[in-house]
Design an enzyme around this catalytic site. Structure first.
Site, PDB file in Angstrom:
ATOM      1  N   ASP A  98      36.288  38.661  34.783  1.00  0.00           N
ATOM      2  CA  ASP A  98      37.282  39.089  35.760  1.00  0.00           C
ATOM      3  C   ASP A  98      38.631  39.180  35.040  1.00  0.00           C
ATOM      4  O   ASP A  98      39.114  38.187  34.485  1.00  0.00           O
ATOM      5  CB  ASP A  98      37.359  38.075  36.899  1.00  0.00           C
ATOM      6  N   ASP A 199      40.789  43.180  38.672  1.00  0.00           N
ATOM      7  CA  ASP A 199      41.277  42.758  39.978  1.00  0.00           C
ATOM      8  C   ASP A 199      42.378  43.697  40.460  1.00  0.00           C
ATOM      9  O   ASP A 199      43.243  44.116  39.682  1.00  0.00           O
ATOM     10  CB  ASP A 199      41.816  41.321  39.853  1.00  0.00           C
ATOM     11  N   GLU A 262      38.326  47.022  41.089  1.00  0.00           N
ATOM     12  CA  GLU A 262      38.286  46.570  42.478  1.00  0.00           C
ATOM     13  C   GLU A 262      39.155  47.509  43.304  1.00  0.00           C
ATOM     14  O   GLU A 262      40.373  47.580  43.105  1.00  0.00           O
ATOM     15  CB  GLU A 262      38.813  45.139  42.617  1.00  0.00           C
ATOM     16  N   HIS A 323      33.393  37.593  46.989  1.00  0.00           N
ATOM     17  CA  HIS A 323      34.102  36.341  47.245  1.00  0.00           C
ATOM     18  C   HIS A 323      35.275  36.494  48.200  1.00  0.00           C
ATOM     19  O   HIS A 323      35.906  35.491  48.568  1.00  0.00           O
ATOM     20  CB  HIS A 323      34.602  35.756  45.922  1.00  0.00           C
ATOM     21  N   ASP A 324      35.594  37.726  48.611  1.00  0.00           N
ATOM     22  CA  ASP A 324      36.727  37.966  49.492  1.00  0.00           C
ATOM     23  C   ASP A 324      36.330  38.399  50.895  1.00  0.00           C
ATOM     24  O   ASP A 324      37.182  38.437  51.790  1.00  0.00           O
ATOM     25  CB  ASP A 324      37.632  39.056  48.899  1.00  0.00           C
TER      26      ASP A 324
END
Length: 530
Positions: A98, A199, A262, A323-324
Site C-alpha cells: 500500500d 491510496d 484506489e 477495509h473501508d
C-alpha cells in the site's frame, strides 16, 4: 513476451493489524502473515496486498506515514519484511504494498521542516493565508469531518489536509516531492515488492487556484459532512493523470510490476485512470460491485457497461469488499455472499478477495467503548465506522480464535468458535470450501482466467453469462433471489453438466432443458460438445 502475472492471478487483501498476531500484543503483524503463508497457498490465491505497515503515530492506523522506508515496530522490522517477501516469493506469491502518497503524518520529518520553514520544504505541503474575510482559504471539507484546513499559530498560515489534521497533504505540483516519492517506490521495488496499490490516487493534484467546491444539492441531513460539497476542485483534477503516468514509468524500470489505483468515481471517470495509451494504472480499482444495488439485472447491466467502456487492451478487475466499506456478507447476507463469491471469481479480469470474506464474516458489532476508527469517533451516529470490516481473522476454536494470545484490538464475531478456518476447511459445504474450489477452477480452466465474457438471456432474479477460451467453455448462472428459479437452457447450448454449486453439491449433474436453481444458488456449468 510472457503474460503478466496479475492478468490471471487472484489478489488477497490483508489488513495486517487483523490477520495474525505473532507476539501476543493483540495486533497482527508481518511475522504473523509469514506464518500463515501455508494457509494462503492452500486457499489458492496468487498475490498478497498488504495495507500500510510503515512507522506511524496511528491516528489513521498506518495511513498517516511518518517514514516511508521503514516498518512500524507494531508490525515488525525491515528484516522481518525481507523474510516475509523471501518466503512468499518461494511459494510463488507476489507482494503488493500500500503506497500512501497523498499525505504524510504530521510527525513526518518533511512536515516538521515544512512547518518550521527549514530545509526548503515549505512548498512540500499546501500552505495558504486565510481568506481576506477571515477563516480558511476556501470551503473544502475533510473526509473525516470538519474543515480541510488547520491554522498553524507559529507560521500564521493554514495547511491543507484532505483527511485528519494529523494527515497533511503533500504538494504534488512540486517536482522535488514527486522525485522523493518516486524514490520511495524504488526503495520497496528493490526490496522485492511486486507492485503497489496507491491510496486515494485521485487526490494527488488539486485545483491550482483552490476554488471553492460547489454545494451538493442531493445532500441530506444524516449523511457525512464531506458529502455536502461536490469534490470538483479538490480531487480528480485532469493533471493527475500525468502524475499517474510518471508513477507507472518508475515501475517500468523494473520487470513486470503492478500499479493499482484506489478510485471511487463514476465508471467513465474511473476508466480514465488507465491513462492515454494505457500509460496509467494497470488496474484502476473497480468498486462498482461495492456500490451497486444487489439486483441481478442491475449487476448484469453494470458488467456489460464496464466491459464496453474499457479502453482497447485494458484489463478489467473486480472488488467486492475492502477495509473501508462494509463486507459483502454484511451488505447482502451470508447466503448471497456465496453467490457474490462465485460472481467475483468467474468474471473476466483480476479479482481482489478481502481477508475473512472466505469465512462469510459479516457485520461485527463494535461496542461503543471499543470503537477505534477516527471517522466513527469524529462523526458518531452516521454509520461511517470502518471497524466492523477490520476485525481479526478467525483461525480455530481456541482462545481468541488463535489470532492472538490476548484480547484482540477489535472483537471477534460472536460465532467465532464455528466461523473459523479450522472448522470450515473440514466442511465441503462451507463458504471457505466454496472460495477454494472457485480459485482452483480459475487456475484449472483458461475460460475462467482468460476467456471472453458474454451475457446470456435470463430474467427475474437470474444472471447468466458464459466464459469461453478456445474449446474451454463455461456458463455461470446465479440466483440473486430467496426463491427457487428456473433457467431455460439455450437451444444452441452444448451438453451441460454442473461443475460447481454454491451449495457444495450437485457436481457432475447433467442439466436438462431447464436448469433448476435453489434459492441463493449459483452454479458453474461445464459446456462440452459431444
Amino acid at each position: 513476451m510472457s503474460e503478466s502475472w496479475w492478468r490471471t492471478g487472484a489478489i488477497y487483501h490483508i489488513y495486517p493489524r487483523s490477520f495474525q498476531d505473532s507476539n501476543g500484543d493483540g495486533v497482527g503483524d508481518l511475522e504473523g502473515i509469514r506464518r500463515r503463508l501455508d494457509y494462503l497457498a492452500w486457499l489458492g490465491v496468487d498475490a498478497l496486498w498488504i495495507s500500510p505497515f510503515y512507522p506511524s503515530p496511528m491516528h489513521d492506523f498506518g495511513y498517516d506515514v511518518a517514514d516511508y522506508c521503514g516498518v512500524d515496530p507494531v508490525f515488525g522490522s525491515l528484516e522481518i519484511f525481507d523474510s516475509l517477501v523471501a518466503d512468499a516469493h518461494a511459494r510463488g506469491f507476489k507482494i503488493i504494498l500500500d503506497f500512501v502518497p497523498n499525505h504524510t503524518s504530521i510527525e513526518h520529518p518533511w512536515f516538521r521542516e515544512s512547518r518550521a520553514g527549514k530545509g526548503g520544504k515549505r512548498d512540500w505541503y499546501i500552505w495558504r493565508d486565510g481568506a481576506p474575510s477571515g477563516g480558511p482559504p476556501n470551503n473544502w471539507l475533510a473526509h473525516f469531518g470538519g474543515s480541510a484546513w488547520t491554522f498553524d499559530e507559529a507560521s500564521g498560515q493554514y495547511y491543507y489536509h484532505a483527511f485528519l489534521p494529523e494527515q497533511p497533504d503533500l504538494n504534488w505540483r512540486n517536482p522535488k516531492v514527486r522525485e522523493a516519492m518516486f524514490d520511495v517506490l524504488r526503495f520497496w521495488l528493490r526490496r522485492g515488492a511486486d507492485g503497489f496499490r496507491v491510496d486515494v490516487i485521485t487526490h494527488l493534484i488539486k485545483d491550482e487556484g483552490l476554488r471553492d467546491n460547489p454545494h451538493n444539492p442531493a445532500w441530506i441531513s444524516g449523511r457525512p459532512e464531506i458529502e455536502q460539497l461536490l469534490q470538483m476542485h479538490s480531487a480528480d483534477h485532469p493533471e493527475v493523470h500525468g502524475v499517474v503516468a510518471e508513477m507507472r514509468a518508475v515501475l517500468e524500470e523494473f520487470d513486470d510490476r503492478l500499479l493499482i489505483g484506489e478510485i471511487y468515481l463514476p465508471m467513465e471517470r474511473m476508466i480514465a485512470y488507465y491513462g492515454e495509451d494505457l500509460s496509467g494504472a494497470h488496474l484502476p480499482f473497480n468498486f462498482q460491485l461495492i456500490e451497486a444495488p444487489w439486483i441481478a439485472s442491475a449487476i448484469g447491466d453494470l458488467i456489460e457497461a464496464y466491459e464496453a467502456a474499457l479502453p482497447e487492451g485494458a484489463w478489467p478487475n473486480w472488488v467486492l469488499s475492502n477495509h473501508d466499506r462494509p463486507r459483502i456478507a454484511a451488505r447482502v447476507g451470508e447466503a448471497q455472499a456465496r453467490v457474490a463469491a462465485m460472481l467475483l471469481l468467474t468474471l473476466r479480469g483480476s479479482p481482489t478477495l478481502y481477508y475473512g470474506d472466505e469465512l462469510g464474516i459479516g457485520d461485527v458489532e463494535i461496542p461503543p467503548g471499543r470503537i477505534r476508527d477516527p471517522w466513527a469517533l469524529r462523526e458518531p451516529g452516521l454509520g461511517v465506522g470502518r471497524d466492523p470490516e477490520r476485525t481479526p481473522m478467525q483461525w480455530d476454536s481456541s482462545v481468541f480464535a488463535a489470532f492472538s494470545t490476548r484480547e484482540p484490538w477489535l472483537p471477534l464475531t460472536p460465532d467465532w468458535p464455528k466461523r473459523n478456518v479450522a472448522e470450515m476447511s473440514a466442511d465441503p459445504a462451507s463458504p471457505l470450501s466454496l472460495v477454494r474450489a472457485l480459485l482452483d477452477a480459475r487456475r484449472a480452466h483458461r475460460s475462467l482466467s482468460r476467456g471472453s465474457w458474454r451475457r446470456l438471456e435470463s430474467c427475474g432474479d437470474l444472471l447468466a453469462y458464459e466464459r469461453i477460451h478456445e474449446d474451454d467453455h463455461k456458463i455461470i448462472v446465479l440466483n440473486f433471489g430467496a426463491a427457487a428459479q428456473l433457467w431455460p437452457v439455450p437451444t444452441t447450448a452444448p451438453k451441460l453438466t454442473i461443475a460447481l454449486s454454491t451449495h457444495g453439491d450437485r457436481k457432475g449433474e447433467v442439466v436438462p432443458a431447464t436448469l433448476s436453481l435453489r434459492a441463493d444458488e449459483g452454479v458453474v456449468l461445464d459446456a462440452r460438445k459431444d
